[in-house]
Every structure is written in structure tokens, then in C-alpha cells.
Design an enzyme around this catalytic site. Sequence first.
Site, PDB file in Angstrom:
ATOM      1  N   HIS A  72      -9.372   5.510  -7.962  1.00 53.64           N
ATOM      2  CA  HIS A  72      -9.436   5.618  -6.496  1.00 53.64           C
ATOM      3  C   HIS A  72      -9.306   7.095  -6.117  1.00 53.64           C
ATOM      4  O   HIS A  72      -8.294   7.731  -6.460  1.00 53.64           O
ATOM      5  CB  HIS A  72      -8.299   4.825  -5.860  1.00 53.64           C
ATOM      6  CG  HIS A  72      -8.305   3.366  -6.231  1.00 53.64           C
ATOM      7  ND1 HIS A  72      -8.772   2.392  -5.379  1.00 53.64           N
ATOM      8  CD2 HIS A  72      -7.925   2.720  -7.363  1.00 53.64           C
ATOM      9  CE1 HIS A  72      -8.659   1.206  -5.977  1.00 53.64           C
ATOM     10  NE2 HIS A  72      -8.154   1.369  -7.170  1.00 53.64           N
TER      11      HIS A  72
ATOM     12  N   ASP B 215      -4.931   5.367 -10.461  1.00 53.33           N
ATOM     13  CA  ASP B 215      -4.409   6.360  -9.498  1.00 53.33           C
ATOM     14  C   ASP B 215      -3.539   7.319 -10.299  1.00 53.33           C
ATOM     15  O   ASP B 215      -2.297   7.265 -10.219  1.00 53.33           O
ATOM     16  CB  ASP B 215      -3.559   5.664  -8.425  1.00 53.33           C
ATOM     17  CG  ASP B 215      -4.343   4.568  -7.705  1.00 53.33           C
ATOM     18  OD1 ASP B 215      -5.159   4.889  -6.843  1.00 53.33           O
ATOM     19  OD2 ASP B 215      -4.140   3.376  -8.040  1.00 53.33           O
TER      20      ASP B 215
ATOM     21  N   GLU C 188      -4.724  -8.717 -10.832  1.00 53.79           N
ATOM     22  CA  GLU C 188      -3.757  -7.621 -10.991  1.00 53.79           C
ATOM     23  C   GLU C 188      -2.437  -8.147 -10.406  1.00 53.79           C
ATOM     24  O   GLU C 188      -1.562  -8.566 -11.133  1.00 53.79           O
ATOM     25  CB  GLU C 188      -4.240  -6.359 -10.258  1.00 53.79           C
ATOM     26  CG  GLU C 188      -3.288  -5.169 -10.379  1.00 53.79           C
ATOM     27  CD  GLU C 188      -3.585  -4.027  -9.401  1.00 53.79           C
ATOM     28  OE1 GLU C 188      -4.283  -4.237  -8.391  1.00 53.79           O
ATOM     29  OE2 GLU C 188      -3.062  -2.913  -9.642  1.00 53.79           O
TER      30      GLU C 188
HETATM   31  N1  ADE Z   1      -5.721   0.925  -4.208  1.00 53.48           N
HETATM   32  C1  ADE Z   1      -5.399   1.983  -4.945  1.00 53.48           C
HETATM   33  N2  ADE Z   1      -4.907   1.595  -6.132  1.00 53.48           N
HETATM   34  C2  ADE Z   1      -4.919   0.243  -6.157  1.00 53.48           C
HETATM   35  C3  ADE Z   1      -4.558  -0.751  -7.094  1.00 53.48           C
HETATM   36  N3  ADE Z   1      -4.065  -0.450  -8.298  1.00 53.48           N
HETATM   37  N4  ADE Z   1      -4.717  -2.036  -6.752  1.00 53.48           N
HETATM   38  C4  ADE Z   1      -5.205  -2.357  -5.550  1.00 53.48           C
HETATM   39  N5  ADE Z   1      -5.561  -1.465  -4.633  1.00 53.48           N
HETATM   40  C5  ADE Z   1      -5.432  -0.173  -4.926  1.00 53.48           C
HETATM   41 ZN    ZN Z   2      -7.561   0.036  -8.643  1.00 56.53          ZN
END
Ligand code: ADE
Ligand code: ZN
Length: 321
Positions: free
Chosen positions: A10, A270, A191
Site C-alpha cells: 500500500h 506496509d 486476513e
Molecule cells: N490497508 C493497508 N494495509 C492493510 C492491510 N494489511 N489490510 C487491510 N487493509 C490495509
Molecule cells: Zn494489504
Amino acid sequence: MVKKAELHVHLEGTAPPALVRKLATANGAAIDPTTFKSDGEFAWRDFAEFLQCYDKAAATILTKDDYRLVTYDYLARCAAEEVIYVEMFSSPDHAAAVRMSYPDHLEGIAAGIEDAHREFGIEGRIIVTCVRHLGAERAESIARRFITHPHPYVVGFGMGGNEAVFNARDFASAFDIVTRAGYRTTSHAGEFAGPESIRDTLKYLPVSRIGHGVRVWEDPELLAEVAERKIPLELCPGSNVATGLFRSRRQHPFRQLMEAGCIVTLNSDDPPFFATSIGHEYDEAARAYSLTEMDLENITRNAVRTAFCSEELKEKLLSEI
Ligand code: ADE
Ligand code: ZN
């Protein structure tokens, strides 16, 4: 060094604390002091706080040139780790939150991709994403802008955000808009919600890949289906450990998913939030899952083959591995 490729990162989540502070100072923007811990790192304790911290950091990226710099800076760090291709998530909702137009946002990112390509040879492409917890209407509005503002670097559409809210079915119309225009899509699933979220995503959304998808491991029947249908998983072990999904990298079922026949890729998600980088993910995966250099190269090939870029670019990238 092994060549690497990344499909799940992201853009706002790539800017390290120092860059976020630099942008805030340069823009004269007040930065929420709760964004950082006393040692200067991003401050968050669980997934909900992570999403809030992400938004606070993103609120310092105010101009087209800021997006150019964030993109260039990330790709420069990737190039130093022998990354040859990055498919990065842009988020028009985060741009809109700082009153940046859809075209300015894209042009800033594209300029960063071009600067990095000129200097380091690294290739970058963009997947435009919607944010699940902002709801279906916002997602549809982004999907409409997506098709009315095509860009040569934009290769697909995706969805991130909090998986605990709404159902994949709510986003079917947004995904249909971009699929009818000929684009491929991916969505975070499995997730922070279980296998049922992956099932719903595959049932209601025309996705070509799954973001994370790691919790497919909890459902043997679904695992067999994902492996059989060769639906690539954008796995992010470091992110999953940092957000508390697994206690350690060794507990993450990366190796088991690979052995079950899933098409696996390695991603940083991230990176500064999770104290990682794509290079670190490859190094740590090699250690935790006993991967050989050949395994790592095959993971890079998986990423290139399942990328949403053109076949010509894929051929060029495959020849570099
Ligand atoms: N936005 C940024 N990182 C994310 C993640 N790991 N899961 C969901 N949305 C996100
Ligand atoms: Zn992600």
C-alpha cells in the site's frame, strides 16, 4: 542476490516515519502527535489502531509531488534490494481526504514510477484500490473514475480495509464495472476474517488473486479449491505476525500453503509499520520456511506470471530473473 517482485504493497504505507515528518514539515501540516511512539516509530497496538495510524500518516501526503516522492523513495529502496517489479496499491480515498483529485494523484505516482525507472531500471505499475470499511457507494464511485480515467500504468483494481465489515457481495457492482472494462482485480480476504470471507470473495467478486488469503489454511476443502483453481495468494508473513495473526514467522503456514500446491507470492504490505521490507521478507522466509534460492526465484516468477501488467513486460522481467 535473488531478483524479487512485489504484488501487494500500500503506497501510503510505504512512507517511513522520517519521510512522513519531512512531508508534514514541508507542507506546514500539523501532524497528530499520537501517530508516533517516543522512539519515532509508528504507534499502534492492534489492527484497528494500525488502520487509524495509517490514515494519520497518509494525511501528510498532500500534493502531487508528495505522491511522486513517496513512490520514488519506495522504489529506490526496492531497487537496492534487487526488486525488479512492484505492483503498488493506490488509494483515491486517501487522496480525496486531502482534497487531491483522482488525476493529480495518479500523475504524481506515475512521475515517481518514471523517475525510479529512469534511475534504477525498476518497473512499477498501479492497482487502484477502494477501502472496504468506507462502503460500497465509495467503491463504486472509485470504480467509475477508474474507467473514465485510464492510465498506462494502471493495470488493475483492488480492495483493502477492514474485512470485518460488509460482505464481498456488497462490492460486486464496483468490481463488475472494472471487470466489464477488461481489467483484472484482487481483494484482501482471509486476513482479519476467516475462510468464509475468502469463499464469499470468490463467489461474488471476479478476482484473479487474493490479498493475503492466508486463512484458507483453516479450511481444507477451500484450500484444495484455491490450489486446484491456481488462485494466487499475495502472502505477507511479516505483516501477519506484526498484526498478531501468528505468533511468529515459523507459525505462519507459508510453507504448508506452498506444499499444498498454492501459487504463493511474498509481499511487505506496509513495510515501515511492520518493521520489514520486501528484501527482509525474502530473507526471513528463506530462514523460517527453509527456502532455497531456487524456491525464492520461483516465488518471484509466480509474482511476475500473476502480475496484471502486459505480457511483453512479463517476458522482459522473466528474462531478468
Ligand atoms: N490497508 C493497508 N494495509 C492493510 C492491510 N494489511 N489490510 C487491510 N487493509 C490495509
Ligand atoms: Zn494489504
